[in-house]
Write an enzyme that holds these catalytic residues in place. Structure first.
Site, short mmCIF file in Angstrom:
data_model
loop_
_atom_site.label_atom_id
_atom_site.label_comp_id
_atom_site.label_asym_id
_atom_site.label_seq_id
_atom_site.Cartn_x
_atom_site.Cartn_y
_atom_site.Cartn_z
N GLU A 117 0.65 -1.39 -0.46
CA GLU A 117 -0.50 0.02 -0.38
C GLU A 117 1.25 1.18 0.36
O GLU A 117 0.07 2.59 -1.20
CB GLU A 117 -1.35 -0.27 0.94
CG GLU A 117 -1.87 0.82 1.03
CD GLU A 117 -2.72 0.97 2.43
OE1 GLU A 117 -3.61 2.68 2.34
OE2 GLU A 117 -2.79 0.83 3.36
N HIS A 180 -4.62 6.81 -2.15
CA HIS A 180 -4.18 7.95 -1.36
C HIS A 180 -3.72 8.49 -1.80
O HIS A 180 -2.54 8.96 -3.03
CB HIS A 180 -2.58 7.47 -0.72
CG HIS A 180 -3.62 6.62 0.80
ND1 HIS A 180 -3.95 7.29 1.45
CD2 HIS A 180 -3.87 5.19 0.36
CE1 HIS A 180 -3.95 6.03 2.62
NE2 HIS A 180 -3.88 5.17 1.87
N HIS A 201 -8.90 0.74 -1.15
CA HIS A 201 -10.56 1.49 0.24
C HIS A 201 -11.24 2.94 -0.51
O HIS A 201 -10.73 4.12 -0.24
CB HIS A 201 -10.27 1.43 1.29
CG HIS A 201 -8.46 2.48 0.84
ND1 HIS A 201 -8.10 3.76 1.04
CD2 HIS A 201 -7.17 2.29 2.27
CE1 HIS A 201 -7.46 4.34 1.23
NE2 HIS A 201 -6.77 3.29 2.14
N GLY A 205 -8.90 8.84 1.29
CA GLY A 205 -7.78 8.99 0.61
C GLY A 205 -7.59 9.18 -1.01
O GLY A 205 -7.03 8.85 -1.59
N ASP A 232 -17.00 -0.85 7.47
CA ASP A 232 -17.69 -1.09 8.71
C ASP A 232 -18.47 0.36 9.46
O ASP A 232 -18.96 -0.39 10.35
CB ASP A 232 -16.14 -0.97 9.29
CG ASP A 232 -15.69 0.32 9.37
OD1 ASP A 232 -15.92 1.38 7.86
OD2 ASP A 232 -14.34 1.13 9.98
N HIS A 235 -15.26 4.50 8.03
CA HIS A 235 -15.47 4.70 6.74
C HIS A 235 -15.92 5.12 5.77
O HIS A 235 -15.94 6.74 4.89
CB HIS A 235 -14.40 3.49 6.45
CG HIS A 235 -12.96 3.54 7.14
ND1 HIS A 235 -12.49 2.50 8.13
CD2 HIS A 235 -11.69 4.03 6.93
CE1 HIS A 235 -11.68 3.04 8.76
NE2 HIS A 235 -10.73 3.40 8.25
N ASP A 256 -9.24 -3.79 6.33
CA ASP A 256 -7.75 -2.10 6.75
C ASP A 256 -7.63 -2.87 7.82
O ASP A 256 -7.24 -1.58 8.72
CB ASP A 256 -8.69 -1.10 6.21
CG ASP A 256 -7.34 -0.29 6.09
OD1 ASP A 256 -5.74 -0.45 6.29
OD2 ASP A 256 -7.67 0.98 6.03
N LEU A 289 -9.65 8.92 10.94
CA LEU A 289 -9.56 7.42 11.38
C LEU A 289 -8.50 6.53 10.78
O LEU A 289 -7.83 7.20 10.15
CB LEU A 289 -10.74 6.88 10.38
CG LEU A 289 -12.06 7.16 10.08
CD1 LEU A 289 -12.58 7.01 9.69
CD2 LEU A 289 -12.35 5.99 11.86
N ALA A 290 -8.04 5.77 11.35
CA ALA A 290 -6.76 4.88 11.03
C ALA A 290 -6.62 3.32 10.82
O ALA A 290 -5.90 2.51 11.81
CB ALA A 290 -5.39 5.30 12.16
#
Length: 365
Positions: A117, A180, A201, A205, A232, A235, A256, A289-290
């Protein structure tokens, strides 16, 4: 033999599955309905950073711990996923994964390879990624690929040199994904035309969709066959998920998942970042969020809760990601396929998991 309601590539049957390491036969038997159990293909998670307090970037035996933890939630195969980091750290993580990829840990999911990633991302769209971005080169990717097999690679196509690299990476058998990225709709379309296979995702990003500037999200919704999404319900909102489900034929779910998965609330590591688990999610100190603490069985229940029928939800967690990787003997229940199976009760909770025919102990820590 396993007995119950079985999802096969041609639809549901009530019957039994005979298996060793691979599925040997599937037979109809109406009496099997009395078991009250549903048998689905094991989940295939193409984006996993950690679990049980360990992070893939730690190297060593972290990958084995991650594979065992996620197997208890029905994941039977997965990709160990890196973050942006300095090259020596990435090499250490890949070296740790190489052994797990070569030999599946007892009680664990099959590690199919690496999802790289980071670090070929846009500095302005890092999200929770550390700021150690690099510009990709064929030589660097080949060198990392020699340490452990890269199956999926995320990059920002608008970064100078990245678009021209896509066909070369595709020729290596790597699925290139957009992620990203601060790129435009036009950047996304050009990348898809160059051979990009999917999106990392989706929604997170990347540039969002507006009616004057459709952004990278707009390129995905208009043109993608495959994209991963984190279901979830934090996100991505349920409404945005519904939009993507309608637009992208083979949208598939990933976790993730981070080192905080399966752990109590508290502080954990995401690469070199400090993250905090609280109220079912993981955030940086800034509140962003991470990653997540999602598991694939919960992803299944979330998809069903959105209104997907169980077969469709299963396909988005097993068949589609397996097909995306070209893994024709995983993600489906059919004679000759690997005996990767998850057995669910009426509440869609796993009561048994099998990885290549091995029964996983769901109670171990």
């Amino acid at each position: 033999m396993l007995h119950g309601r079985i999802l096969t590539p041609t639809g549901w049957i009530t019957g039994s599955i005979g298996y060793g390491q691979r599925i040997q036969q599937i037979q109809e038997d109406p009496a099997a309905s009395h078991s009250g159990l549903t048998i689905l293909p094991g989940f295939v998670d193409l984006h996993v950073h950690g679990a049980a307090g360990v992070d893939i970037m730690q190297g060593g035996d972290a990958g084995a711990t991650v594979a065992r933890t996620h197997a208890r939630h029905g994941t039977t195969s997965l990709l160990g996923t890196t973050l942006t980091a300095k090259e020596p750290s990435i090499r250490r993580a890949l070296a740790g994964l190489a052994g797990v990829i070569a030999e599946r840990p007892a009680g664990g999911a099959r590690m199919l390879g690496v999802h790289l990633e980071g670090p070929f991302l846009n500095l302005n769209r890092l999200g929770a990624q550390p700021p150690d971005v690099m510009v990709a080169s064929l030589e660097l990717v080949q060198s990392l690929h020699a340490v452990a097999p890269i199956r999926v690679l995320t990059l920002a196509p608008e970064v100078d040199g990245h678009l021209a690299l896509v066909p070369q990476l595709k020729a290596m058998g790597i699925r290139v994904q957009i992620g990203h990225s601060a790129g435009s709709y036009e950047d996304g379309v050009a990348a898809l035309e160059a051979g990009v296979a999917g999106f990392t995702h989706l929604f997170n990003g990347m540039t969002g969709m507006g009616h004057y500037q459709p952004g990278m999200v707009g390129a995905a919704l208009a043109h993608a066959e495959y994209a991963e999404v984190i279901p979830d319900l934090m996100h991505v909102s349920p409404g945005a998920l519904q939009s993507a489900l309608r637009c992208i034929p083979r949208l598939y779910g990933v976790t993730d998942a981070t080192s905080a998965t399966g752990m109590p609330d508290g502080e954990y590591a995401l690469g070199t970042q400090r993250v905090f688990k609280c109220m079912g999610c993981v955030r940086l100190a800034t509140g962003s969020l991470a990653g997540s603490v999602l598991t694939m069985d919960q992803a299944l229940r979330n998809f069903v809760g959105l209104g997907l029928d169980l077969a469709d939800a299963s396909n988005r967690l097993s068949l589609y990601p397996a097909d995306y990787l070209g893994e024709s003997e995983r993600g489906r229940l059919a004679p000759g396929a690997w005996a990767d199976m998850v057995v669910l009760n009426a509440e869609l909770q796993p009561v048994a998991v099998y990885v290549e025919g091995e029964a996983i102990d769901l109670t171990s820590n």
